[in-house]
Design a protein around this motif. Structure first.
Motif, short mmCIF file in Angstrom:
data_model
loop_
_atom_site.label_atom_id
_atom_site.label_comp_id
_atom_site.label_asym_id
_atom_site.label_seq_id
_atom_site.Cartn_x
_atom_site.Cartn_y
_atom_site.Cartn_z
N GLY A 73 0.83 -0.94 0.03
CA GLY A 73 0.37 0.10 0.35
C GLY A 73 0.77 1.21 0.04
N VAL A 74 2.02 1.53 1.20
CA VAL A 74 2.71 2.70 0.83
C VAL A 74 3.44 2.66 -0.65
CG1 VAL A 74 5.15 3.01 1.82
CG2 VAL A 74 3.00 2.77 3.55
N LEU A 75 4.14 1.26 -1.55
CA LEU A 75 4.61 1.25 -1.86
C LEU A 75 3.25 1.83 -3.60
CD1 LEU A 75 6.99 -1.57 -2.37
CD2 LEU A 75 7.31 0.63 -2.02
N ILE A 76 2.00 1.59 -3.09
CA ILE A 76 1.52 2.01 -4.31
C ILE A 76 1.33 4.04 -4.23
CG2 ILE A 76 -1.08 1.92 -4.95
CD1 ILE A 76 -0.60 -1.29 -4.59
N ASP A 77 0.92 3.98 -2.93
CA ASP A 77 0.71 5.64 -2.79
C ASP A 77 2.00 6.62 -3.35
OD1 ASP A 77 -1.32 5.28 -1.19
OD2 ASP A 77 -0.86 5.11 0.52
N ALA A 78 3.12 5.80 -2.98
CA ALA A 78 4.25 6.77 -3.31
C ALA A 78 4.07 6.61 -4.94
CB ALA A 78 5.59 5.88 -2.97
N LEU A 79 4.73 5.38 -5.85
CA LEU A 79 3.69 5.11 -7.61
C LEU A 79 3.04 6.22 -8.15
CD1 LEU A 79 4.64 4.46 -9.80
CD2 LEU A 79 3.36 1.92 -9.38
N ALA A 80 1.90 6.14 -6.99
CA ALA A 80 -0.16 7.39 -7.89
C ALA A 80 1.15 9.19 -6.99
CB ALA A 80 -0.71 7.44 -6.79
N VAL A 83 2.90 9.18 -10.54
CA VAL A 83 2.40 9.37 -11.58
C VAL A 83 1.54 11.24 -11.43
CG1 VAL A 83 0.87 8.58 -12.89
CG2 VAL A 83 2.52 6.84 -12.22
N ARG A 84 0.93 11.04 -10.60
CA ARG A 84 0.08 12.58 -10.54
C ARG A 84 1.32 14.10 -11.01
NH1 ARG A 84 -1.98 9.93 -6.37
NH2 ARG A 84 -0.74 11.12 -4.16
N ASN A 85 2.92 13.54 -10.59
CA ASN A 85 3.84 14.75 -10.55
C ASN A 85 3.65 14.58 -11.70
OD1 ASN A 85 3.73 15.86 -8.46
ND2 ASN A 85 5.91 14.72 -8.00
N GLN A 86 4.44 13.41 -13.14
CA GLN A 86 4.61 13.51 -14.06
C GLN A 86 3.11 13.91 -15.21
OE1 GLN A 86 7.11 12.84 -15.86
NE2 GLN A 86 8.21 12.53 -13.84
N ARG A 91 1.58 18.46 -18.42
CA ARG A 91 0.29 19.40 -18.25
C ARG A 91 1.09 20.38 -18.46
NH1 ARG A 91 -3.23 16.25 -15.46
NH2 ARG A 91 -2.54 17.84 -13.20
N GLN A 92 1.94 20.86 -18.03
CA GLN A 92 2.74 21.97 -17.96
C GLN A 92 3.78 22.29 -19.12
OE1 GLN A 92 5.17 22.04 -14.95
NE2 GLN A 92 3.23 22.55 -13.10
N LEU A 93 3.82 21.14 -19.88
CA LEU A 93 4.73 21.31 -21.05
C LEU A 93 4.08 21.34 -22.63
CD1 LEU A 93 7.56 17.99 -20.40
CD2 LEU A 93 8.08 20.99 -20.46
N GLU A 94 2.84 20.83 -21.96
CA GLU A 94 1.92 20.64 -23.24
C GLU A 94 1.40 22.87 -23.12
OE1 GLU A 94 -0.11 17.49 -23.20
OE2 GLU A 94 0.60 16.23 -23.84
N THR A 100 -6.98 18.67 -12.88
CA THR A 100 -7.88 17.94 -12.10
C THR A 100 -7.40 18.36 -10.65
OG1 THR A 100 -6.09 16.32 -13.34
CG2 THR A 100 -5.98 15.65 -10.97
N PRO A 101 -8.64 18.04 -9.18
CA PRO A 101 -8.85 18.55 -8.27
C PRO A 101 -7.35 17.96 -7.43
CG PRO A 101 -10.94 16.52 -8.67
CD PRO A 101 -9.82 17.70 -10.31
N ARG A 102 -7.16 18.75 -6.90
CA ARG A 102 -5.99 18.41 -5.57
C ARG A 102 -6.55 17.83 -3.89
NH1 ARG A 102 -0.28 19.11 -6.75
NH2 ARG A 102 0.27 19.84 -9.03
#
Length: 102
Positions: A73-80, A83-86, A91-94, A100-102
């Protein structure tokens, strides 16, 4: 047959099986000791030792599973989060607005 030496041998066999991650059973202990299963089935103390180890193994397996679920669960949260950061960077580059609400 004197039960004391057999109990010591059973305990050693249980440690060996546990160390290898093998499933604990009367059959496995008998095979580890090189004796017939019937010798263990006829010995109440031997059956009790093996039953205790099986119970301990089940309890440990349950707590190990809970720890593993938490770790995943901790690993999934970190991966999520990554993904949000990427997605935000993309979005910024494009030049797209943040929808997306935060």
């Amino acid at each position: 047959m004197n039960p004391e030496p057999l109990n010591g041998r059973i305990d050693a066999a249980l440690r060996q099986l546990t160390g290898r991650g093998a499933r604990i059973s009367i059959t496995a202990v008998a095979a580890e000791l090189g004796i017939p299963r019937s010798s263990l089935y006829r010995n109440a103390e031997a059956r009790e030792l093996i039953a205790q180890r099986i119970t301990e193994e089940r309890v440990n397996a349950g707590s190990n599973q809970a720890e593993e679920v938490h770790r995943l669960g901790v690993l999934i949260d970190a991966l999520a989060g990554r993904v949000r950061n990427q997605e935000e960077r993309l979005r910024q580059l494009e030049g797209r607005p943040n929808t997306t609400p935060r």
